[in-house]
Design a protein around this motif. Structure first.
Motif, PDB file in Angstrom:
ATOM      1  N   THR A 160       0.829  -1.212   0.000  1.00 35.32           N
ATOM      2  CA  THR A 160       0.000   0.000   0.000  1.00 35.32           C
ATOM      3  C   THR A 160       0.861   1.259   0.000  1.00 35.32           C
ATOM      4  O   THR A 160       0.565   2.219  -0.709  1.00 35.32           O
ATOM      5  CB  THR A 160      -0.926   0.011   1.233  1.00 35.32           C
ATOM      6  N   LEU A 161       1.935   1.246   0.807  1.00 37.34           N
ATOM      7  CA  LEU A 161       2.786   2.432   0.932  1.00 37.34           C
ATOM      8  C   LEU A 161       3.900   2.476  -0.104  1.00 37.34           C
ATOM      9  O   LEU A 161       4.622   3.486  -0.197  1.00 37.34           O
ATOM     10  CB  LEU A 161       3.403   2.480   2.340  1.00 37.34           C
ATOM     11  N   GLY A 162       4.073   1.383  -0.871  1.00 37.04           N
ATOM     12  CA  GLY A 162       5.163   1.335  -1.850  1.00 37.04           C
ATOM     13  C   GLY A 162       6.518   1.207  -1.199  1.00 37.04           C
ATOM     14  O   GLY A 162       7.517   1.724  -1.681  1.00 37.04           O
ATOM     15  N   ARG A 163       6.563   0.490  -0.067  1.00 41.17           N
ATOM     16  CA  ARG A 163       7.809   0.299   0.694  1.00 41.17           C
ATOM     17  C   ARG A 163       8.020  -1.189   0.934  1.00 41.17           C
ATOM     18  O   ARG A 163       7.084  -1.984   0.868  1.00 41.17           O
ATOM     19  CB  ARG A 163       7.749   1.044   2.041  1.00 41.17           C
ATOM     20  N   SER A 164       9.233  -1.585   1.283  1.00 40.29           N
ATOM     21  CA  SER A 164       9.518  -3.005   1.479  1.00 40.29           C
ATOM     22  C   SER A 164       8.862  -3.528   2.758  1.00 40.29           C
ATOM     23  O   SER A 164       8.731  -2.809   3.750  1.00 40.29           O
ATOM     24  CB  SER A 164      11.027  -3.251   1.541  1.00 40.29           C
ATOM     25  N   ALA A 165       8.465  -4.805   2.704  1.00 36.21           N
ATOM     26  CA  ALA A 165       7.808  -5.422   3.853  1.00 36.21           C
ATOM     27  C   ALA A 165       8.724  -5.441   5.072  1.00 36.21           C
ATOM     28  O   ALA A 165       8.286  -5.235   6.201  1.00 36.21           O
ATOM     29  CB  ALA A 165       7.366  -6.847   3.502  1.00 36.21           C
ATOM     30  N   GLY A 166      10.014  -5.676   4.863  1.00 37.78           N
ATOM     31  CA  GLY A 166      10.955  -5.717   5.987  1.00 37.78           C
ATOM     32  C   GLY A 166      11.059  -4.393   6.712  1.00 37.78           C
ATOM     33  O   GLY A 166      11.062  -4.330   7.943  1.00 37.78           O
ATOM     34  N   ALA A 167      11.142  -3.306   5.926  1.00 42.23           N
ATOM     35  CA  ALA A 167      11.239  -1.978   6.540  1.00 42.23           C
ATOM     36  C   ALA A 167       9.952  -1.616   7.265  1.00 42.23           C
ATOM     37  O   ALA A 167       9.968  -1.052   8.358  1.00 42.23           O
ATOM     38  CB  ALA A 167      11.556  -0.929   5.468  1.00 42.23           C
ATOM     39  N   VAL A 168       8.806  -1.968   6.668  1.00 44.67           N
ATOM     40  CA  VAL A 168       7.509  -1.690   7.302  1.00 44.67           C
ATOM     41  C   VAL A 168       7.362  -2.520   8.579  1.00 44.67           C
ATOM     42  O   VAL A 168       6.845  -2.039   9.588  1.00 44.67           O
ATOM     43  CB  VAL A 168       6.350  -1.956   6.319  1.00 44.67           C
ATOM     44  N   ALA A 169       7.839  -3.777   8.547  1.00 43.07           N
ATOM     45  CA  ALA A 169       7.776  -4.627   9.743  1.00 43.07           C
ATOM     46  C   ALA A 169       8.553  -3.994  10.896  1.00 43.07           C
ATOM     47  O   ALA A 169       8.093  -3.978  12.043  1.00 43.07           O
ATOM     48  CB  ALA A 169       8.333  -6.022   9.436  1.00 43.07           C
ATOM     49  N   ASN A 170       9.735  -3.448  10.591  1.00 46.25           N
ATOM     50  CA  ASN A 170      10.524  -2.783  11.632  1.00 46.25           C
ATOM     51  C   ASN A 170       9.807  -1.551  12.165  1.00 46.25           C
ATOM     52  O   ASN A 170       9.799  -1.285  13.367  1.00 46.25           O
ATOM     53  CB  ASN A 170      11.896  -2.382  11.081  1.00 46.25           C
ATOM     54  N   ALA A 171       9.198  -0.779  11.266  1.00 46.79           N
ATOM     55  CA  ALA A 171       8.477   0.431  11.689  1.00 46.79           C
ATOM     56  C   ALA A 171       7.300   0.069  12.586  1.00 46.79           C
ATOM     57  O   ALA A 171       7.065   0.710  13.620  1.00 46.79           O
ATOM     58  CB  ALA A 171       8.002   1.218  10.464  1.00 46.79           C
ATOM     59  N   LEU A 172       6.556  -0.977  12.219  1.00 40.67           N
ATOM     60  CA  LEU A 172       5.417  -1.412  13.041  1.00 40.67           C
ATOM     61  C   LEU A 172       5.883  -1.875  14.415  1.00 40.67           C
ATOM     62  O   LEU A 172       5.272  -1.557  15.442  1.00 40.67           O
ATOM     63  CB  LEU A 172       4.673  -2.544  12.326  1.00 40.67           C
ATOM     64  N   ALA A 173       6.989  -2.642  14.448  1.00 37.86           N
ATOM     65  CA  ALA A 173       7.509  -3.143  15.723  1.00 37.86           C
ATOM     66  C   ALA A 173       7.932  -1.989  16.627  1.00 37.86           C
ATOM     67  O   ALA A 173       7.691  -2.006  17.839  1.00 37.86           O
ATOM     68  CB  ALA A 173       8.684  -4.086  15.476  1.00 37.86           C
ATOM     69  N   LYS A 174       8.544  -0.953  16.040  1.00 35.33           N
ATOM     70  CA  LYS A 174       8.981   0.186  16.849  1.00 35.33           C
ATOM     71  C   LYS A 174       7.795   1.008  17.351  1.00 35.33           C
ATOM     72  O   LYS A 174       7.798   1.489  18.478  1.00 35.33           O
ATOM     73  CB  LYS A 174       9.955   1.051  16.050  1.00 35.33           C
ATOM     74  N   LEU A 175       6.771   1.154  16.513  1.00 38.07           N
ATOM     75  CA  LEU A 175       5.564   1.857  16.962  1.00 38.07           C
ATOM     76  C   LEU A 175       4.897   1.089  18.103  1.00 38.07           C
ATOM     77  O   LEU A 175       4.408   1.695  19.059  1.00 38.07           O
ATOM     78  CB  LEU A 175       4.587   2.028  15.792  1.00 38.07           C
ATOM     79  N   ALA A 176       4.897  -0.245  18.009  1.00 39.65           N
ATOM     80  CA  ALA A 176       4.319  -1.060  19.081  1.00 39.65           C
ATOM     81  C   ALA A 176       5.142  -0.915  20.359  1.00 39.65           C
ATOM     82  O   ALA A 176       4.600  -0.807  21.465  1.00 39.65           O
ATOM     83  CB  ALA A 176       4.247  -2.526  18.648  1.00 39.65           C
ATOM     84  N   ALA A 177       6.471  -0.877  20.215  1.00 38.44           N
ATOM     85  CA  ALA A 177       7.348  -0.726  21.384  1.00 38.44           C
ATOM     86  C   ALA A 177       7.142   0.613  22.074  1.00 38.44           C
ATOM     87  O   ALA A 177       7.337   0.732  23.276  1.00 38.44           O
ATOM     88  CB  ALA A 177       8.813  -0.876  20.962  1.00 38.44           C
ATOM     89  N   HIS A 178       6.721   1.633  21.316  1.00 36.48           N
ATOM     90  CA  HIS A 178       6.483   2.952  21.889  1.00 36.48           C
ATOM     91  C   HIS A 178       5.024   3.173  22.273  1.00 36.48           C
ATOM     92  O   HIS A 178       4.614   4.287  22.591  1.00 36.48           O
ATOM     93  CB  HIS A 178       6.931   4.041  20.902  1.00 36.48           C
TER      94      HIS A 178
END
Length: 195
Positions: A160-178
């Motif tokens: 959807t965002l036109g970004r790699s799944a790995g990078a999005v996975a890291n972003a989601l994990a960091k948002l969850a951590a915060h």
């Protein structure tokens, strides 16, 4: 943008199977990959380590819960022909935890491409603009905020965002951590905006 899961020559059959399973189920544990690939658990572990050495996979170390260590999560690292592979994934792995101000800052694009990206032929031809530091996390947060009831996974949101799944996975994990997102499902990994 072109993403490929082409394996380098010389991969064993078990490593090829693990790579194919990982491409479909990024964010899975080694035992889950073994199940998806139809190979043994110890074979999957060796195959994932081999893929990591070829820079085709990377792991997120499991956290310690009391005396018990949670299983590592494995992610597919696609080979891309845009600067996205250069800018998003290494930053997502190496960047320190986002500060509250950084997560809340509006997403911006860098005014010009850095010199190292300009030297890459693929970077010259790619229309995708490189994000400023913390920009991908902000894009992911903005999407979650706009769709608060929706549960998203790294692969679908990456498309959807036109970004790699790995990078999005890291972003989601960091948002969850915060505390800005919450993990709603482990397998497959799904997140939504934290209420």
């Amino acid at each position: 943008m072109t993403t490929t899961t082409n394996a380098p020559a010389g991969l064993k059959v078990s490593e090829q199977k693990a790579l194919a399973a990982l491409a479909e189920h990024s964010g899975a544990t080694a035992s889950e990959i073994a199940s998806y690939a139809g190979i043994g658990g110890s074979t999957a572990g060796k195959a994932l380590n081999a893929l990591e050495s070829h820079n085709l996979a990377y792991r997120e170390r499991g956290a310690m819960t009391g005396n018990r260590k949670e299983a590592d999560l494995w992610y597919h690292r696609p080979v891309e022909t845009t600067p996205e592979h250069i800018s998003d994934e290494p930053e997502a792995e190496a960047a320190p935890a986002a500060t509250e101000a950084e997560v809340e800052a509006p997403a911006e694009t860098a005014p010009e491409a850095p010199a190292e990206a300009a030297e890459t032929p693929a970077a010259k031809a790619a229309p995708t603009k490189r994000l400023a530091r913390g920009g991908l996390r902000q894009m992911v947060y903005d999407y979650l905020a706009a769709h608060p009831a929706e549960e998203v996974g790294p692969s679908g949101l990456g498309k959807t965002l036109g970004r790699s799944a790995g990078a999005v996975a890291n972003a989601l994990a960091k948002l969850a951590a915060h505390g800005q997102a919450e993990l709603t499902s482990d397998s497959p990994r799904r997140y939504r905006l934290k209420a």
